[in-house]
Scaffold this motif. Structure first.
Motif, PDB file in Angstrom:
ATOM      1  N   MET A   1       0.539  74.300 102.784  1.00 16.41           N
ATOM      2  CA  MET A   1       0.597  72.966 102.207  1.00 16.41           C
ATOM      3  C   MET A   1       2.004  72.388 102.322  1.00 16.41           C
ATOM      4  O   MET A   1       2.992  73.078 102.060  1.00 16.41           O
ATOM      5  CB  MET A   1       0.159  73.022 100.746  1.00 16.41           C
ATOM      6  CG  MET A   1      -1.292  73.427 100.587  1.00 16.41           C
ATOM      7  SD  MET A   1      -1.912  73.249  98.903  1.00 16.41           S
ATOM      8  CE  MET A   1      -1.099  74.615  98.105  1.00 16.41           C
ATOM      9  N   LEU A   2       2.087  71.120 102.718  1.00 14.13           N
ATOM     10  CA  LEU A   2       3.384  70.450 102.826  1.00 14.13           C
ATOM     11  C   LEU A   2       4.157  70.490 101.512  1.00 14.13           C
ATOM     12  O   LEU A   2       5.380  70.467 101.512  1.00 14.13           O
ATOM     13  CB  LEU A   2       3.197  68.997 103.266  1.00 14.13           C
ATOM     14  CG  LEU A   2       2.897  68.795 104.739  1.00 14.13           C
ATOM     15  CD1 LEU A   2       2.458  67.368 104.996  1.00 14.13           C
ATOM     16  CD2 LEU A   2       4.109  69.133 105.583  1.00 14.13           C
ATOM     17  N   SER A   3       3.460  70.572 100.409  1.00 10.52           N
ATOM     18  CA  SER A   3       4.119  70.618  99.101  1.00 10.52           C
ATOM     19  C   SER A   3       5.024  71.828  98.943  1.00 10.52           C
ATOM     20  O   SER A   3       5.906  71.837  98.080  1.00 10.52           O
ATOM     21  CB  SER A   3       3.071  70.608  97.986  1.00 10.52           C
ATOM     22  OG  SER A   3       2.307  69.425  98.057  1.00 10.52           O
ATOM     23  N   ALA A   4       4.843  72.837  99.790  1.00 11.25           N
ATOM     24  CA  ALA A   4       5.726  74.011  99.739  1.00 11.25           C
ATOM     25  C   ALA A   4       7.163  73.631 100.054  1.00 11.25           C
ATOM     26  O   ALA A   4       8.094  74.347  99.688  1.00 11.25           O
ATOM     27  CB  ALA A   4       5.248  75.084 100.713  1.00 11.25           C
ATOM     28  N   LEU A   5       7.347  72.494 100.716  1.00 10.15           N
ATOM     29  CA  LEU A   5       8.687  72.074 101.109  1.00 10.15           C
ATOM     30  C   LEU A   5       9.498  71.488  99.957  1.00 10.15           C
ATOM     31  O   LEU A   5      10.685  71.241 100.104  1.00 10.15           O
ATOM     32  CB  LEU A   5       8.604  71.069 102.260  1.00 10.15           C
ATOM     33  CG  LEU A   5       7.979  71.611 103.537  1.00 10.15           C
ATOM     34  CD1 LEU A   5       7.840  70.501 104.562  1.00 10.15           C
ATOM     35  CD2 LEU A   5       8.783  72.773 104.092  1.00 10.15           C
ATOM     36  N   ILE A   6       8.864  71.259  98.821  1.00 14.71           N
ATOM     37  CA  ILE A   6       9.605  70.781  97.647  1.00 14.71           C
ATOM     38  C   ILE A   6      10.180  72.009  96.957  1.00 14.71           C
ATOM     39  O   ILE A   6       9.452  72.853  96.454  1.00 14.71           O
ATOM     40  CB  ILE A   6       8.702  69.991  96.686  1.00 14.71           C
ATOM     41  CG1 ILE A   6       8.082  68.799  97.416  1.00 14.71           C
ATOM     42  CG2 ILE A   6       9.511  69.528  95.477  1.00 14.71           C
ATOM     43  CD1 ILE A   6       7.043  68.059  96.605  1.00 14.71           C
ATOM     44  N   ALA A   7      11.492  72.098  96.992  1.00 17.62           N
ATOM     45  CA  ALA A   7      12.170  73.311  96.535  1.00 17.62           C
ATOM     46  C   ALA A   7      13.202  73.008  95.455  1.00 17.62           C
ATOM     47  O   ALA A   7      13.583  71.867  95.234  1.00 17.62           O
ATOM     48  CB  ALA A   7      12.857  73.990  97.709  1.00 17.62           C
ATOM     49  N   VAL A   8      13.643  74.078  94.828  1.00 14.04           N
ATOM     50  CA  VAL A   8      14.738  74.020  93.868  1.00 14.04           C
ATOM     51  C   VAL A   8      15.928  74.690  94.547  1.00 14.04           C
ATOM     52  O   VAL A   8      15.866  75.866  94.906  1.00 14.04           O
ATOM     53  CB  VAL A   8      14.372  74.764  92.566  1.00 14.04           C
ATOM     54  CG1 VAL A   8      15.534  74.751  91.597  1.00 14.04           C
ATOM     55  CG2 VAL A   8      13.131  74.154  91.944  1.00 14.04           C
ATOM     56  N   ASN A   9      16.984  73.943  94.779  1.00 13.51           N
ATOM     57  CA  ASN A   9      18.190  74.475  95.431  1.00 13.51           C
ATOM     58  C   ASN A   9      17.896  75.116  96.787  1.00 13.51           C
ATOM     59  O   ASN A   9      18.563  76.049  97.198  1.00 13.51           O
ATOM     60  CB  ASN A   9      18.897  75.492  94.524  1.00 13.51           C
ATOM     61  CG  ASN A   9      19.334  74.882  93.232  1.00 13.51           C
ATOM     62  OD1 ASN A   9      19.752  73.725  93.199  1.00 13.51           O
ATOM     63  ND2 ASN A   9      19.229  75.622  92.162  1.00 13.51           N
ATOM     64  N   ASP A  10      16.880  74.656  97.478  1.00 18.53           N
ATOM     65  CA  ASP A  10      16.494  75.158  98.801  1.00 18.53           C
ATOM     66  C   ASP A  10      16.211  76.660  98.827  1.00 18.53           C
ATOM     67  O   ASP A  10      16.185  77.269  99.888  1.00 18.53           O
ATOM     68  CB  ASP A  10      17.559  74.829  99.857  1.00 18.53           C
ATOM     69  CG  ASP A  10      17.679  73.333 100.091  1.00 18.53           C
ATOM     70  OD1 ASP A  10      16.654  72.650 100.010  1.00 18.53           O
ATOM     71  OD2 ASP A  10      18.795  72.879 100.351  1.00 18.53           O
ATOM     72  N   SER A  11      16.036  77.272  97.663  1.00 17.50           N
ATOM     73  CA  SER A  11      15.865  78.720  97.654  1.00 17.50           C
ATOM     74  C   SER A  11      14.627  79.211  96.919  1.00 17.50           C
ATOM     75  O   SER A  11      14.312  80.393  96.985  1.00 17.50           O
ATOM     76  CB  SER A  11      17.099  79.387  97.053  1.00 17.50           C
ATOM     77  OG  SER A  11      17.252  78.964  95.712  1.00 17.50           O
ATOM     78  N   SER A  12      13.935  78.318  96.233  1.00 18.30           N
ATOM     79  CA  SER A  12      12.712  78.722  95.546  1.00 18.30           C
ATOM     80  C   SER A  12      11.807  77.501  95.384  1.00 18.30           C
ATOM     81  O   SER A  12      12.278  76.370  95.380  1.00 18.30           O
ATOM     82  CB  SER A  12      13.031  79.339  94.182  1.00 18.30           C
ATOM     83  OG  SER A  12      13.674  78.402  93.356  1.00 18.30           O
ATOM     84  N   PRO A  13      10.501  77.746  95.272  1.00 16.09           N
ATOM     85  CA  PRO A  13       9.580  76.613  95.184  1.00 16.09           C
ATOM     86  C   PRO A  13       9.720  75.883  93.851  1.00 16.09           C
ATOM     87  O   PRO A  13      10.083  76.469  92.836  1.00 16.09           O
ATOM     88  CB  PRO A  13       8.203  77.274  95.295  1.00 16.09           C
ATOM     89  CG  PRO A  13       8.408  78.658  94.800  1.00 16.09           C
ATOM     90  CD  PRO A  13       9.813  79.027  95.200  1.00 16.09           C
ATOM     91  N   ALA A  14       9.411  74.602  93.896  1.00 10.02           N
ATOM     92  CA  ALA A  14       9.363  73.833  92.651  1.00 10.02           C
ATOM     93  C   ALA A  14       8.276  74.428  91.757  1.00 10.02           C
ATOM     94  O   ALA A  14       7.267  74.937  92.243  1.00 10.02           O
ATOM     95  CB  ALA A  14       9.067  72.367  92.954  1.00 10.02           C
ATOM     96  N   ARG A  15       8.495  74.392  90.466  1.00  9.70           N
ATOM     97  CA  ARG A  15       7.545  74.957  89.513  1.00  9.70           C
ATOM     98  C   ARG A  15       6.144  74.363  89.688  1.00  9.70           C
ATOM     99  O   ARG A  15       5.141  75.055  89.544  1.00  9.70           O
ATOM    100  CB  ARG A  15       8.049  74.693  88.101  1.00  9.70           C
ATOM    101  CG  ARG A  15       7.428  75.551  87.054  1.00  9.70           C
ATOM    102  CD  ARG A  15       8.060  75.372  85.706  1.00  9.70           C
ATOM    103  NE  ARG A  15       9.403  74.811  85.802  1.00  9.70           N
ATOM    104  CZ  ARG A  15      10.045  74.276  84.791  1.00  9.70           C
ATOM    105  NH1 ARG A  15       9.506  74.223  83.613  1.00  9.70           N
ATOM    106  NH2 ARG A  15      11.264  73.779  84.946  1.00  9.70           N
ATOM    107  N   LEU A  16       6.090  73.087  90.029  1.00 15.67           N
ATOM    108  CA  LEU A  16       4.789  72.441  90.218  1.00 15.67           C
ATOM    109  C   LEU A  16       4.008  73.022  91.389  1.00 15.67           C
ATOM    110  O   LEU A  16       2.792  72.938  91.428  1.00 15.67           O
ATOM    111  CB  LEU A  16       4.973  70.941  90.437  1.00 15.67           C
ATOM    112  CG  LEU A  16       5.256  70.108  89.206  1.00 15.67           C
ATOM    113  CD1 LEU A  16       5.520  68.667  89.600  1.00 15.67           C
ATOM    114  CD2 LEU A  16       4.105  70.185  88.229  1.00 15.67           C
ATOM    115  N   TYR A  17       4.703  73.624  92.344  1.00 14.81           N
ATOM    116  CA  TYR A  17       4.000  74.187  93.496  1.00 14.81           C
ATOM    117  C   TYR A  17       3.074  75.314  93.063  1.00 14.81           C
ATOM    118  O   TYR A  17       1.930  75.399  93.521  1.00 14.81           O
ATOM    119  CB  TYR A  17       4.992  74.652  94.562  1.00 14.81           C
ATOM    120  CG  TYR A  17       4.311  75.134  95.818  1.00 14.81           C
ATOM    121  CD1 TYR A  17       3.533  74.268  96.573  1.00 14.81           C
ATOM    122  CD2 TYR A  17       4.424  76.448  96.242  1.00 14.81           C
ATOM    123  CE1 TYR A  17       2.891  74.707  97.722  1.00 14.81           C
ATOM    124  CE2 TYR A  17       3.796  76.883  97.391  1.00 14.81           C
ATOM    125  CZ  TYR A  17       3.037  76.001  98.122  1.00 14.81           C
ATOM    126  OH  TYR A  17       2.396  76.433  99.252  1.00 14.81           O
TER     127      TYR A  17
END
Length: 92
Positions: free
Chosen positions: A48-64
């Motif tokens: 899913m493209l939503s995987a590209l929403i990250a926190v500090n480019d090192s972990s997925p956003a909590r919403l993912y």
């Protein structure tokens, strides 16, 4: 997010908000609904493209993770998010 995938990068909610302005909701429940709409047509065997929403480019956003749970794709194995991001970069 397709552009982000083509650039082999990740993004954040704040970067998306900078690009989309007030079109992007601020409340997490509303953001989750946006992600559900974005991923509605994503086949189950594709990342899913939503995987590209990250926190500090090192972990997925909590919403993912919430999104994965809502669509029945819950993940817990180590490295799953990095693998999804890698697959997206290869696809785009």
């Amino acid at each position: 997010m397709k552009k982000t995938a083509r650039e082999r990068s990740t993004t954040s909610w704040s970067r998306l908000r900078g690009q989309l302005g007030s079109a992007l909701p601020l409340h997490p429940a509303d953001q989750l609904e946006v992600l559900l709409r974005v991923e509605k047509q994503t086949p189950a065997d594709e990342p899913m493209l939503s995987a590209l929403i990250a926190v500090n480019d090192s972990s997925p956003a909590r919403l993912y993770q919430q999104l994965l749970d809502r669509v029945g794709r819950g993940r817990s194995e180590p490295g799953w998010w990095q693998a999804e991001v890698h697959r997206l970069h290869q696809l785009w």
